[in-house]
Design a protein around this motif. Structure first.
Motif, PDB file in Angstrom:
ATOM      1  N   TYR A  33       0.869  -1.108   0.078  1.00  0.00           N
ATOM      2  CA  TYR A  33       0.014  -0.009  -0.121  1.00  0.00           C
ATOM      3  C   TYR A  33       0.962   1.266  -0.025  1.00  0.00           C
ATOM      4  CZ  TYR A  33      -3.197  -3.689   1.707  1.00  0.00           C
ATOM      5  OH  TYR A  33      -3.944  -4.584   1.615  1.00  0.00           O
ATOM      6  N   LEU A  90       3.462   0.630   2.928  1.00  0.00           N
ATOM      7  CA  LEU A  90       3.320  -0.454   4.194  1.00  0.00           C
ATOM      8  C   LEU A  90       2.577  -1.563   3.411  1.00  0.00           C
ATOM      9  CD1 LEU A  90       0.600   2.083   5.791  1.00  0.00           C
ATOM     10  CD2 LEU A  90       2.520   0.927   7.043  1.00  0.00           C
ATOM     11  N   PHE A 114      -4.140   0.944  -2.553  1.00  0.00           N
ATOM     12  CA  PHE A 114      -3.745  -0.589  -2.577  1.00  0.00           C
ATOM     13  C   PHE A 114      -2.797  -0.871  -3.901  1.00  0.00           C
ATOM     14  CE2 PHE A 114      -3.828  -5.251  -2.653  1.00  0.00           C
ATOM     15  CZ  PHE A 114      -4.122  -5.340  -3.971  1.00  0.00           C
ATOM     16  N   LEU A 149       4.732   6.937   2.403  1.00  0.00           N
ATOM     17  CA  LEU A 149       4.749   5.754   3.546  1.00  0.00           C
ATOM     18  C   LEU A 149       4.306   4.630   2.522  1.00  0.00           C
ATOM     19  CD1 LEU A 149       5.437   4.659   6.204  1.00  0.00           C
ATOM     20  CD2 LEU A 149       3.100   5.052   6.843  1.00  0.00           C
ATOM     21  N   LEU A 177      -4.730   5.857   1.705  1.00  0.00           N
ATOM     22  CA  LEU A 177      -4.209   4.682   1.741  1.00  0.00           C
ATOM     23  C   LEU A 177      -4.532   3.889   0.541  1.00  0.00           C
ATOM     24  CD1 LEU A 177      -2.532   3.000   3.736  1.00  0.00           C
ATOM     25  CD2 LEU A 177      -4.547   2.312   4.817  1.00  0.00           C
ATOM     26  N   GLN A 201       0.641   5.286   1.202  1.00  0.00           N
ATOM     27  CA  GLN A 201      -0.230   6.202   2.130  1.00  0.00           C
ATOM     28  C   GLN A 201       0.226   7.494   1.950  1.00  0.00           C
ATOM     29  OE1 GLN A 201      -0.442   5.475   6.479  1.00  0.00           O
ATOM     30  NE2 GLN A 201      -2.719   6.274   5.978  1.00  0.00           N
TER      31      GLN A 201
END
Lengths: 114, 109
Positions: free
Chosen positions: A35, A90, A45, A88, A43, A37
């Motif tokens: 992911y 993730l 996908f 970010l 957020l 962000q």
């Protein structure tokens, strides 16, 4: 059980470079998803790998790619970095995939593109 | 494509007040999940709802899935400072996982 780990935690790159991020899932988990962000887009996908095969994919350009190894560890690669790729990143792991399964997130990799 | 609206975007409440966030989908859902992300942290799974009209409770948190399975809500009773964070709904469709925009909850002590 150890949680999801991601390396590196922080990264600074310049435009045009490429970057590889790594994610180690919880032991026994076969699904790893990625992911992005950002404050503006939230957020989002990127893709999911399950048993070394990409199973689902979000709406990101081909510069974003990934792979999964036989031990379920996954890497994500971003080529020709752009300023807008600062985010970010993730990863999350789960036992059975994206639907009906709890996603366990790692701490993330903070990528800054200059 | 599938769209997910989550409201409100921000909520500031006095400690002890209640809080509710709503998640609305343009399509009928098979399930919905809720996550919480503390400031500087990563999303942590809270709950999954699958059945139409389902209501689940976790201490002061109440989760509800709409009868038509197109919307969901998270309600926190008597907020505490530990409730601070951003709450996301998450749903799967069209071969991807979509997260709501999130509701950022701040608590005024």
């Amino acid at each position: 059980k150890a949680g999801v780990t991601q390396t590196p935690r922080y990264l600074i790159k310049t435009r045009g470079q490429q970057v590889t991020l790594s994610c180690s899932p919880i032991s026994g988990h076969r699904s790893v998803s990625w992911y992005q962000q950002t404050p503006g887009q939230g957020l989002q996908f990127l893709f999911e790998y399950f048993s070394e095969t990409q199973r689902n994919k979000g709406n990101f350009p081909g510069r974003f790619s990934g792979r999964q190894f036989s031990n379920s560890r996954s890497e994500m690669n971003v080529s020709t970095l752009e300023l807008g790729d600062s985010a970010l990143y993730l990863c999350a792991s789960s036992a059975g995939g994206l639907i009906y399964n709890e996603q366990f997130f790692g701490p993330g990799t903070r990528l800054t593109v200059l | 494509g599938q769209q997910v609206m989550q409201i409100p975007q921000y909520q500031h409440v006095q400690e002890g007040e209640d809080f509710t966030t709503y998640c609305n989908s343009s399509t009928t859902l098979s399930n919905i999940q809720w996550y919480k992300q503390r400031p500087g942290g990563h999303p942590v799974f809270l709950i999954q709802l699958v059945k139409s009209g389902e209501v689940k409770k976790q201490k002061r948190l109440t989760f509800q899935f709409g009868e038509a399975k197109k919307n969901s809500s998270l309600h926190i009773t008597a907020t505490q400072t530990t409730d601070v964070g951003t709450y996301f709904c998450s749903l799967f469709g069209n071969e991807k996982l979509t997260f709501g925009t999130g509701t950022r909850l701040t608590i005024i002590p």
